[in-house]
Write a protein that holds these residues in place. Structure first.
Motif, PDB file in Angstrom:
ATOM      1  N   PHE A   1       3.122  -1.017  13.160  1.00  0.00           N
ATOM      2  CA  PHE A   1       2.098  -2.272  12.210  1.00  0.00           C
ATOM      3  C   PHE A   1       3.507  -3.575  12.772  1.00  0.00           C
ATOM      4  N   VAL A   2       3.969  -4.837  12.542  1.00  0.00           N
ATOM      5  CA  VAL A   2       4.808  -5.093  12.021  1.00  0.00           C
ATOM      6  C   VAL A   2       4.743  -5.582  11.016  1.00  0.00           C
ATOM      7  N   ASP A   3       6.535  -6.075  10.646  1.00  0.00           N
ATOM      8  CA  ASP A   3       6.350  -6.224   8.923  1.00  0.00           C
ATOM      9  C   ASP A   3       5.627  -7.301   8.300  1.00  0.00           C
ATOM     10  N   GLY A   4       5.016  -7.885   7.686  1.00  0.00           N
ATOM     11  CA  GLY A   4       4.066  -8.368   6.314  1.00  0.00           C
ATOM     12  C   GLY A   4       3.098  -9.089   6.642  1.00  0.00           C
ATOM     13  N   LEU A   5       2.529  -7.991   8.057  1.00  0.00           N
ATOM     14  CA  LEU A   5       0.859  -8.016   8.720  1.00  0.00           C
ATOM     15  C   LEU A   5      -0.033  -8.240   7.488  1.00  0.00           C
ATOM     16  N   PHE A   6      -0.587  -7.237   6.451  1.00  0.00           N
ATOM     17  CA  PHE A   6      -2.021  -7.699   5.877  1.00  0.00           C
ATOM     18  C   PHE A   6      -1.924  -7.950   4.853  1.00  0.00           C
ATOM     19  N   ASP A   7      -2.790  -8.937   4.216  1.00  0.00           N
ATOM     20  CA  ASP A   7      -3.225  -9.962   3.711  1.00  0.00           C
ATOM     21  C   ASP A   7      -3.322  -8.506   2.147  1.00  0.00           C
ATOM     22  N   THR A   8      -3.984  -7.703   2.780  1.00  0.00           N
ATOM     23  CA  THR A   8      -4.972  -6.592   1.818  1.00  0.00           C
ATOM     24  C   THR A   8      -5.314  -5.280   2.240  1.00  0.00           C
ATOM     25  N   LEU A   9      -4.466  -4.626   1.819  1.00  0.00           N
ATOM     26  CA  LEU A   9      -4.828  -3.022   2.527  1.00  0.00           C
ATOM     27  C   LEU A   9      -5.427  -2.497   1.272  1.00  0.00           C
ATOM     28  N   VAL A  10      -6.509  -1.256   1.897  1.00  0.00           N
ATOM     29  CA  VAL A  10      -6.629  -0.659   1.305  1.00  0.00           C
ATOM     30  C   VAL A  10      -6.749   1.000   0.938  1.00  0.00           C
ATOM     31  N   GLN A  11      -6.961   1.804   0.368  1.00  0.00           N
ATOM     32  CA  GLN A  11      -6.827   3.028   0.621  1.00  0.00           C
ATOM     33  C   GLN A  11      -7.877   3.277  -0.708  1.00  0.00           C
ATOM     34  N   ILE A  12      -8.392   4.297   0.025  1.00  0.00           N
ATOM     35  CA  ILE A  12      -9.364   4.890  -1.070  1.00  0.00           C
ATOM     36  C   ILE A  12      -9.994   6.593  -0.878  1.00  0.00           C
ATOM     37  N   ARG A  13     -10.121   7.662  -1.162  1.00  0.00           N
ATOM     38  CA  ARG A  13     -10.343   9.448  -1.440  1.00  0.00           C
ATOM     39  C   ARG A  13      -9.097   9.585  -0.565  1.00  0.00           C
TER      40      ARG A  13
END
Ligand SMILES: C[S@@+](CC[C@H](N)C(=O)[O-])C[C@H]1O[C@@H](n2cnc3c(N)ncnc32)[C@H](O)[C@@H]1O
Length: 298
Positions: A102-114
């Motif tokens: 992905f390009v830089d600065g793309l995601f408002d929100t990142l989620v990482q669970i388990r």
């Protein structure tokens, strides 16, 4: 195929059937959703779940215009696709989180669970996430806590040889790690993230309790215990809300994917493969699955 850092490969696994469906984990699932709702910004433009598996938590992302389900396992992503149907908000991307496409600065929100517990090199992963997260956005991260009550008790009774107080991660099975909250916070800080909120989750993950106490009561109690986050975290699972680094630029409108090998932005006109104008590698898109695990030759 050997990769470095090594990857815990779920290709073809029966994770959904063997771990979740009918396996008595309703309490864990529901408590995790309570924590996620507390920490997740309700709305936004683009969200990605990293290590999303079969999309167990996808229904929590309703407030987002686009949702990337990212995983190394093509087969689990295909299960997600089958479960979620044709909802055009979901984008299925196979790849390795050490080489984010992905390009830089793309995601408002990142989620990482388990999934942090499968990370041999958290610092390398956090650097990737700091790059692709929108400046000032959110990273909701869950991890397995080595400083939990059961581990403390087992250590005190000499039934476990590693100390839950030692801050270094412990690899209890190959590519399965428990982390100390202070260590995770420090590594996140090194990548530019600022931990703003921490919730202890799943205190009642005890088979006898789960059998005796109705699940809604346990989830209600867990929800109360999550509010004790400022007092310490001795639960097996810890949820954190982290603020993305504030420096850098948000992604340019229209840009989304980038070549995982040379970082050149990729043009996506709906054709397959996506060809990199920088290094010439080609990346397959098949039946709605963007595949960045390895380049295609055709
Ligand atoms: C235990 S599952 C969790 C799935 C989902 N987050 C959930 O809670 O139901 C861990 C997931 O991490 C993924 N994973 C492990 N290493 C990865 C890597 N290097 N890149 C992308 N995904 C990875 C696995 O394929 C697997 O789907």
């Amino acid at each position: 195929m050997m990769t470095f850092p090594p990857v815990c490969d779920y290709e073809g696994s029966d994770y959904r059937q063997n771990f979740w469906e009918g396996q008595g984990r309703e309490y864990e699932d529901l408590s995790e959703r309570v924590a996620l709702r507390r920490l997740l910004p309700k709305t936004g433009s683009v969200l990605m779940e990293i290590g999303a598996g079969f999309g167990r938590l996808a229904s929590e992302y309703r407030g987002y215009d686009k949702v990337v389900l990212f995983d190394y396992s093509r087969s689990l992503l295909r299960e997600a696709q089958a479960r979620l149907g044709n909802d055009p908000r979901f984008i299925y991307v196979a790849g390795n989180w050490y080489d984010m496409p992905f390009v830089d600065g793309l995601f408002d929100t990142l989620v990482q669970i388990r999934s942090l517990h499968h990370t041999a090199e958290p610092a390398a992963l956090f650097d990737q996430l700091a790059r692709i997260g929108r400046p000032g956005g959110s990273y909701v991260l869950e991890f397995a806590n080595k400083k939990n009550l059961k581990a403390i008790l087992r250590y005190a009774l000499r039934r476990q040889n590693w100390s839950p107080f030692d801050t270094e991660p412990v690899e209890f099975i190959r590519l399965h790690y428990d982390f100390h909250p202070a260590w995770v916070r420090e590594r996140l800080g090194n990548a530019g993230f600022k931990t703003e909120q921490t919730l202890p989750v799943s205190y009642f993950r005890v088979p006898l309790l789960k059998r005796l106490v109705p699940t809604p009561w346990l989830v209600g109690l867990d929800s109360l215990m999550q509010r004790t986050g400022s007092l310490g975290h001795l639960s097996p699972s810890v949820f954190t809300h982290n603020r993305n680094p504030s420096d850098g630029q948000p992604a340019q409108p229209g840009q989304f994917f980038a070549c995982p090998k040379c970082a050149t932005p990729l043009e996506d006109h709906g054709d397959s493969p996506l060809s990199c104008g920088g290094c010439g590698l080609k990346w397959k898109v098949e039946d709605g699955l963007y595949d960045f695990k390895e380049p295609t030759l055709v």
